[in-house]
Design a protein around this motif. Structure first.
Motif, short mmCIF file in Angstrom:
data_model
loop_
_atom_site.label_atom_id
_atom_site.label_comp_id
_atom_site.label_asym_id
_atom_site.label_seq_id
_atom_site.Cartn_x
_atom_site.Cartn_y
_atom_site.Cartn_z
N UNK A 80 0.86 -1.18 0.00
CA UNK A 80 0.00 0.00 0.00
C UNK A 80 0.90 1.23 0.00
N UNK A 81 0.67 2.13 -0.95
CA UNK A 81 1.48 3.34 -1.07
C UNK A 81 0.60 4.56 -1.27
N UNK A 82 1.09 5.70 -0.80
CA UNK A 82 0.41 6.98 -1.02
C UNK A 82 1.20 7.76 -2.05
N UNK A 83 0.48 8.36 -2.99
CA UNK A 83 1.13 9.16 -4.03
C UNK A 83 1.33 10.57 -3.49
N UNK A 84 2.57 11.06 -3.60
CA UNK A 84 2.93 12.37 -3.05
C UNK A 84 3.67 13.19 -4.10
N UNK A 85 3.85 14.45 -3.84
CA UNK A 85 4.68 15.32 -4.68
C UNK A 85 5.82 15.82 -3.80
N UNK A 86 7.05 15.54 -4.19
CA UNK A 86 8.20 15.95 -3.39
C UNK A 86 8.94 17.13 -4.01
N UNK A 129 -4.48 11.55 -8.63
CA UNK A 129 -3.80 10.54 -7.82
C UNK A 129 -3.18 11.13 -6.56
N UNK A 130 -2.90 12.40 -6.56
CA UNK A 130 -2.16 13.03 -5.46
C UNK A 130 -2.87 12.84 -4.12
N UNK A 131 -2.15 12.33 -3.13
CA UNK A 131 -2.68 12.13 -1.79
C UNK A 131 -3.51 10.87 -1.63
N UNK A 132 -3.67 10.11 -2.69
CA UNK A 132 -4.47 8.88 -2.62
C UNK A 132 -3.58 7.69 -2.32
N UNK A 151 6.11 8.16 -4.22
CA UNK A 151 5.25 7.32 -3.39
C UNK A 151 5.90 7.07 -2.04
N UNK A 152 5.07 6.82 -1.05
CA UNK A 152 5.55 6.40 0.26
C UNK A 152 4.68 5.23 0.71
#
Length: 98
Positions: free
Chosen positions: A23-29, A39-42, A81-82
């Motif tokens: 399970x990963x969360x999509x982020x912007x770094x 997708x951002x934050x999901x 992703x995290x």
């Protein structure tokens, strides 16, 4: 006809940044990351590792294919992703109230 050298794997790869099914969360770094807003934050699930240039990317630098319920699938860099605990997948990855 030119053959596509891409390598798409749907099983775990030693040395890859994530595992299948994680399970990963999509982020912007970074400000210039081209992450699609939908997708951002999901939170989604890793379904494949894509090596566009296997000689350069394998095993540690694949594009990571993530499936987000109700949104779809897309490819992300490891920095986008995290991993999240499985409990968060239920809380954030589902639009149901159940």
């Amino acid at each position: 006809m030119k053959q596509d050298p891409s390598l798409i794997l749907t099983e775990d790869v030693d040395g890859a940044p994530v595992r299948m099914g994680a399970a990963v969360m999509i982020i912007r770094t970074e400000a210039d990351d081209a992450v699609a807003e939908r997708f951002l934050g999901r939170v989604g699930v890793v379904v494949a590792l894509v090596f566009d240039d296997p000689a350069m990317q394998y095993p540690s630098d694949p594009l990571i294919q993530v499936r987000v319920a109700g949104v779809g699938e897309d490819l992300f860099f490891a920095r986008e992703i995290v991993e999240v605990p499985q409990g968060h997948f239920v809380a954030f990855g589902s639009s149901s109230s159940g």
